[in-house]
Design an enzyme around this catalytic site. Structure first.
Site, PDB file in Angstrom:
ATOM      1  N   ASP D 232     -38.934 -87.266  30.782  1.00 28.62           N
ATOM      2  CA  ASP D 232     -39.616 -86.195  30.042  1.00 28.62           C
ATOM      3  C   ASP D 232     -41.136 -86.332  30.072  1.00 28.62           C
ATOM      4  O   ASP D 232     -41.839 -85.813  29.203  1.00 28.62           O
ATOM      5  CB  ASP D 232     -39.140 -86.121  28.578  1.00 28.62           C
ATOM      6  CG  ASP D 232     -37.657 -85.798  28.475  1.00 28.62           C
ATOM      7  OD1 ASP D 232     -37.142 -85.132  29.394  1.00 28.62           O
ATOM      8  OD2 ASP D 232     -37.026 -86.208  27.490  1.00 28.62           O
ATOM      9  N   ALA D 233     -41.639 -87.050  31.056  1.00 29.15           N
ATOM     10  CA  ALA D 233     -43.084 -87.284  31.104  1.00 29.15           C
ATOM     11  C   ALA D 233     -43.718 -86.789  32.393  1.00 29.15           C
ATOM     12  O   ALA D 233     -44.884 -87.074  32.666  1.00 29.15           O
ATOM     13  CB  ALA D 233     -43.371 -88.781  30.920  1.00 29.15           C
TER      14      ALA D 233
END
Lengths: 288, 288, 288, 288
Positions: D232-233
């Site tokens: 999620d980065a």
């Protein structure tokens, strides 16, 4: 429609049970109060009932001083309510804390001066004195309380004394760049409103626009919340956002963010002044 | 929390008078109904009271068939209420009218299939047959009713017969490009929901994106409303917008507008299905 | 990045032709200008090319006074361009016209004072004198020019004289409640920026919030545009909106609208100051 | 305006230097290419130049196969550019990965079917087979690849084989509830697009709506990003938000979030298909 002179507002929360709305509205109705608004919410996950009701006191056949004990006896006790009663002619007294940035202060004071806020603002406190002329422009006292790591404890004491001398009910941190101590917060529980310049819980702490730029987000935000001992983690009152793009430098984010910050803070302050906020479990209910 | 099986919903509007909230909630409470939600609004300019209340029928000690006459006698008549009663286990039946554009139809049917809408959709009617395969994909009947200026009256009769044979309660115009006659609308008052592809009242009528582009607006919108005999002028249920720029051609506006249209229409349909809309004076109240 | 001292900005529009971007950027490059930003747009429907380019003058080997004739000869004439050249060290001079409402004036002046606007504001003109103290707060001259139907023509002459004496480049109508005459507008073509308190073209003219409330819209808006002789129909610079509900009275709309108005007006003013607006065919291009 | 058949698109990034825009546009112009659009950006903090330019190949006097080596020699090498060249008649091939939730899949496929996406979607892969009928509805192959902790490595190999057999260019995770391994990602760098159901970086990881509800935020969001090995980065392509209130339960957040998710994902996919995204330093530039 909740006029300044003769309206009562009760905010309630308690375990959910049958019949509460009926009982509360009956209480007002039986004494010939004319209900202006009712807003009610049940959190079924937490089995929590909450309600805000306001009514016109003209025609209400109970003296003001009897409302509290009577309500407590017939409703507060049986339903284990936590509740507050306010009258709209009791104008709350608000202090503003500032550092160097002027945008939130101007926005609050311009609204105040134009009559948007039913509040009294007798004093602005700054850890810098840069914004003293702004407060003076609006005819408001300004007190300069510089703070260093060493002087913090004693300076906060001084701040509390000032707040008490001005009979302040609640404090608005208008981009005040100091972290308040637990002791200070204990003096004003659910009475200190902050604006944080990010879409919390993203980018809590220092320099959120730098962090947002580095992360490459497409939207920035601002969050107004009640201050608790947990930094930037108190109950959120209001949030809003602004769309950005790769064209925006950190400086642009700071500039665009200012517009969001001031609008969000002012909305939160207005909700607080109008007794439309209720805190439970580190969340807020914002009534209509 | 308004479950499908045992919840009653009453929507009320009437002249504002003292004590209505108390009386209505008492009615439910005295018969051991557990109130799930209350939402109330007073329009002080029009002196109009409106309210939506829902309660759990488990434990309610009055048979369903007695609720209407009892409520009418003790509340409806004395307060001159216009009111409706619904039960959540009575699933409304919805028809969709389409022409050629598929985006709203897909959005509605995908939600329907995933269980988001508590509704039954037995039939799609199209004045073109292009979208027949889409309806079939979802296992829904499709009826092709071509319409020309000459055949309009008789074809609308046919449509009404179809709606009646499918026991349709309300109709959704999902970018249906025909204007319904007054006669058709009379059969379904406040029961036909349209999506107009502009931010009404701006750009009513045909080709709103062309008009918006020509005018050079920076934001486009969509509006869902109940259909009345006045074209694009019925009570607005929901609106939303999308930001555009000089980079967007008419074709881009049409494309970006589709996303707004489908979301706005679906929100309006959902509010209608959940009995959260109330119409008065050509405006709507959308309850929580 | 377009610093105040040594940046040139050219805005161009002309019929679209092959090679314009290359030719314009070549012109700058050949004379050792360092391009800071290029933004270009082709409207294929109108076959119109538009472009904004800015470059650092440090190192640019052509004296400022030769840029205009040279550019005209080698680019302006061959491509039939309409174009303007500005230097960022030429700070534009802005006047503000007001009536009674303070929110836009405060917002503009607070930004001005904090350095957000690279502009000089020497004078505020009001047809009422209520806001004189606000201008004075910020150390800005205020001139009171009351206007009646009878005195309008001569009073506008006086206004123009004042604007000329203050060497004003452009005028911002900050909720100024007078319609400017064609003659006035002719003096400042594309140089008068208005804020209209609706989402144009909806609710042009007087009392838009009353009209919005009556129509029952779910969203209100504000529109900033250049003033033309056609009332509320000039080229739109910026728009934004706020969501409302049936709970909002006309008074609430007015209050919520103020926030939108001031933000929209300030964004439009900023775009104008930074030479990012270009008008054609009654529309605007807003460059990055 | 970038038609399907004869348009070339170059995306560039390199250290900022004088004259790049002029040199690149000259290159096209000298060979009689007609520029359709130019979008350029300089990140002055990182001294990074980026640019997207598209031109009509009709009339361009250089064979397609010579463009790459020529451009590399005269521009790529001297300016140390990283760059890509695409032709709009080379339609990219896209695979969709799903689990159980249908809303994003429906939204993508409805757009695909209506011609909004210039792409070819030959296959949908699911770790559950629930959505097989949806793919089949649209005439698209569905492959069921169940995954457990034990079988993950070999199942991912199978997925890669399938992607290769279908000649897939990029992958869209439409609420696919498996974390891809580093090895998988290495096969498709900047070629896997995910939708995360929160406003990243807030609420990364599992159950973001539960976390959002617990934190009491007033706005929820969704984020589409390129998948990197950091969960999620990855670089954010698009984000959007929806306003919520205390009335919304976790279930309501999930429902309202779906609308944001599908719109955000589809916008990101569209930008990718149209070669409008450029990644650097874990951020994206989204060209016009």
């Amino acid at each position: 429609m909740e006029n300044n002179e003769n309206t009562a507002i009760i905010k309630i929360h308690c375990p959910d049970q049958k019949g509460i709305v009926a009982r509360v509205t009956d209480f007002i109705n039986l004494h010939h109060g004319n209900i202006i608004s009712v807003d009610q919410h049940v959190d079924h996950e937490d089995n929590l009932f909450s309600m805000r009701v306001s009514w016109d006191l003209r025609g209400f056949n109970m003296p003001r001083e009897e409302i509290r004990p009577t309500f407590q006896k017939f409703l507060g006790d049986p339903y284990q309510m936590k509740w507050t009663l306010n009258f709209t002619d009791e104008v709350p007294r608000m202090a503003i804390f500032v550092s160097k940035a002027s945008h939130c202060l101007y926005d609050l004071l311009a609204r105040y001066q134009s009559g948007e806020f039913k509040v009294k603002i007798p004093v602005v406190i700054g850890n810098h004195n840069i914004l003293e002329p702004v407060a003076r422009q609006f005819g408001i006292d300004f007190v300069h309380i510089p703070i260093t790591a060493e002087t913090k404890a004693e300076q906060e004491k001084k701040e509390i004394e000032i707040l008490q001398s001005y009979k302040i009910d609640f404090v608005v941190l208008a981009r005040y760049m100091q972290v308040l101590s637990q002791d200070f917060i204990n003096h004003y529980p659910e009475k200190v409103i902050n604006i944080h310049h990010s879409f919390l819980p993203a980018f809590a702490g220092a320099r959120p626009y730098h962090a947002a730029h580095k992360r490459g987000v497409k939207i920035i935000g601002a969050t107004s919340h009640y201050v608790t001992s947990d930094l930037d983690a108190g109950p959120i009152i209001e949030q809003d956002i602004a769309r950005i793009s790769h064209h925006d430098s950190v400086k642009d984010l700071i500039q665009k963010g200012k517009d969001v910050e001031k609008i969000v803070l002012s909305r939160a302050v207005k909700a607080h002044i109008e007794r439309k906020t209720l805190v439970y479990k580190n969340r807020t209910i914002i009534f209509n």
